[in-house]
Design a protein around this motif. Sequence first.
Motif, short mmCIF file in Angstrom:
data_model
loop_
_atom_site.label_atom_id
_atom_site.label_comp_id
_atom_site.label_asym_id
_atom_site.label_seq_id
_atom_site.Cartn_x
_atom_site.Cartn_y
_atom_site.Cartn_z
N GLU A 125 -32.67 20.14 29.73
CA GLU A 125 -31.99 21.38 29.42
C GLU A 125 -30.50 21.22 29.67
O GLU A 125 -30.09 20.55 30.63
CB GLU A 125 -32.54 22.52 30.28
N VAL A 126 -29.70 21.82 28.81
CA VAL A 126 -28.26 21.86 29.00
C VAL A 126 -27.88 23.30 29.31
O VAL A 126 -28.24 24.22 28.56
CB VAL A 126 -27.49 21.37 27.76
N VAL A 127 -27.16 23.50 30.40
CA VAL A 127 -26.78 24.85 30.84
C VAL A 127 -25.26 24.92 30.94
O VAL A 127 -24.63 24.05 31.55
CB VAL A 127 -27.41 25.18 32.21
N VAL A 128 -24.69 25.96 30.34
CA VAL A 128 -23.26 26.23 30.46
C VAL A 128 -23.09 27.33 31.50
O VAL A 128 -23.68 28.41 31.36
CB VAL A 128 -22.65 26.67 29.12
N ARG A 129 -22.29 27.08 32.52
CA ARG A 129 -22.10 28.05 33.59
C ARG A 129 -20.61 28.26 33.83
O ARG A 129 -19.80 27.37 33.62
CB ARG A 129 -22.74 27.56 34.89
N PHE A 144 -29.83 25.55 26.42
CA PHE A 144 -30.58 25.10 25.25
C PHE A 144 -31.23 23.75 25.53
O PHE A 144 -30.85 23.04 26.47
CB PHE A 144 -29.69 25.01 24.00
N ASP A 145 -32.23 23.43 24.73
CA ASP A 145 -32.95 22.17 24.84
C ASP A 145 -32.27 21.15 23.93
O ASP A 145 -32.30 21.29 22.71
CB ASP A 145 -34.41 22.37 24.41
N PRO A 146 -31.65 20.11 24.50
CA PRO A 146 -30.93 19.15 23.67
C PRO A 146 -31.84 18.26 22.83
O PRO A 146 -31.38 17.58 21.92
CB PRO A 146 -30.15 18.32 24.70
N ALA A 155 -22.33 28.37 20.54
CA ALA A 155 -20.89 28.27 20.28
C ALA A 155 -20.10 28.02 21.55
O ALA A 155 -19.12 27.28 21.54
CB ALA A 155 -20.41 29.55 19.59
N ILE A 156 -20.52 28.62 22.67
CA ILE A 156 -19.77 28.44 23.91
C ILE A 156 -19.78 26.99 24.36
O ILE A 156 -18.80 26.49 24.91
CB ILE A 156 -20.33 29.36 25.03
N PHE A 157 -20.89 26.29 24.08
CA PHE A 157 -20.97 24.87 24.45
C PHE A 157 -19.96 24.06 23.64
O PHE A 157 -19.25 23.21 24.18
CB PHE A 157 -22.38 24.35 24.20
N GLU A 158 -19.89 24.32 22.34
CA GLU A 158 -18.92 23.61 21.50
C GLU A 158 -17.50 23.91 21.92
O GLU A 158 -16.62 23.05 21.89
CB GLU A 158 -19.14 23.98 20.03
N ARG A 159 -17.26 25.16 22.36
CA ARG A 159 -15.91 25.55 22.76
C ARG A 159 -15.48 24.85 24.04
O ARG A 159 -14.37 24.31 24.12
CB ARG A 159 -15.83 27.06 22.93
N VAL A 160 -16.35 24.86 25.05
CA VAL A 160 -15.96 24.29 26.33
C VAL A 160 -15.86 22.77 26.26
O VAL A 160 -15.17 22.15 27.08
CB VAL A 160 -16.93 24.71 27.46
N ARG A 161 -16.56 22.17 25.29
CA ARG A 161 -16.45 20.72 25.14
C ARG A 161 -15.03 20.30 24.77
O ARG A 161 -14.63 19.15 24.99
CB ARG A 161 -17.42 20.23 24.06
#
Length: 386
Positions: A125-129, A144-146, A155-161
Amino acid sequence: MWRHIASNFLTLLVVVVFLLGGVILWGQSQYTAQGPHGDPICLRVEPGSNMRIVSRKLESEGAVTSGAIFRIGADYAEKSSDLKAGSWLIPQGASMSDITDIITRGGASSCGTEVVYRIGVTSAEVVVRELDTATGRYEERAAFDPMAEEVSAPAIFERVRDQADTRYRIAFAEGITSWQVVEGLKVVDVLEGDVEEVPAEGRLAPNSYEVRAGDSRESVLTRMAEAQAVILAAAWEGRAEGLPLDSAEEALILASIIEKETGVAEERRQVASVFVNRLERGMRLQTDPTVIYGITEGRGVLGRGLRQSELRGATPWNTYVIEGLPPTPIANPGRASIEAAVDPDSTDYVFFVADGSGGHAFAETLAEHNRNVARWREIEAERAGN
C-alpha cells in the motif's frame, strides 16, 4: 566659538552612539524573544529561496514581529547563506533565533508531506500523509494499492512527487520473507536499480526506513541487513542461560518461527517457551508455518489450508517430519521475536492452539491440549454457521 561647536558635536555623537547601542540591544532582544505565534506552523522553503522571501512568509503567518529584524539577525549570525530548502516545523512561540536555526541546520524535512510505502506479507500500500501541526501527527490524505492494475494513483500523489521536500519512507511488516522484501521494493518507484540476488532468509530487519528519491534498492537491503545483524548480536549476547540453541543463527531460526506463529506481542515469550521445551525434550516442533515455507520457500503465500499429505511430506523445513530446527529461518523476524527466542518465559508448556481471540491456549499435557483443540473446533464450527 569653535570650542562650543566641537563640544556640541561631541555631545551629539555620544547621544547618537548611545541611541544606536540601544537600538542594537533592542533588536537583539527582539531576535531572541519568544515569538508571537500561538500555534505551530509548517514553513515551506522553496529551492532557490532567500531570507527576504522567507521573512515575508513568516510575517504573513504571524510568526515574527519584524521581517527586517529577522533578516538582520540572520545576517549577524552569519546564517543567511545557509538557508535549506524543505518543509520545517516551527514550534509555537519560537523566537527568530530559533527559526533561523531550524531553517539553516539541514537534514530531512520535519513537516509537510510524507509518502509511506507499506510492504506487507500479503499486500502493499502507498499512503500519502501530511503533518497536522495542531496535533503533531501525520494524517492520511490518500492511499492506494500500487500493484492493482485497475487503480490509478490519486492526484495528490502525483502532485507531491514533484515537490522536492516530500519525505519517503518504507515500512516492512514483521514476518515478511526476503523474497517478499525484494518484490516489495520493486513498487517503490522513487528507488533505482535492480536487486542482483535475494538476501538470505531472516537476515533483514523489518522496520521503517526513510529513503530519498534516487536511492538504490540494494542500499535499502544493506541497511536492513546491517540493522538485523546488530539486533541479533545484541540479543545473543544477552541470552538466557541453558538454552538448547548452539548459535545466533539457531536463535534467528527459532525467532522466525515465533514470528509466524503469533501476532500477539504479550505471548511471544510463551510461544518461545513451548518450542524451547520441545527442543529440550527431543520432541518435534510440529509447527505449520515451517510446512508452508517448505512448500513456498518464501515466494508468496500459500493462500489455502494445509493438506494432510503436505503435513507428512518430506521437506527440509517440515518440522512434523524433521528433528529439531529447520535449516534456515522461514521469515525475517522483528526485534521482539528475536528477544523472545533468547529469553523465553519459564513454563512447562509443550502445546498451544488458537483460542478464537487472536491468541492461543497453552497446555502442559496432551489431554489438556486435546480439550483446547476441541474448543477451537467448536469455535470454527460456530463461525462457519454464521
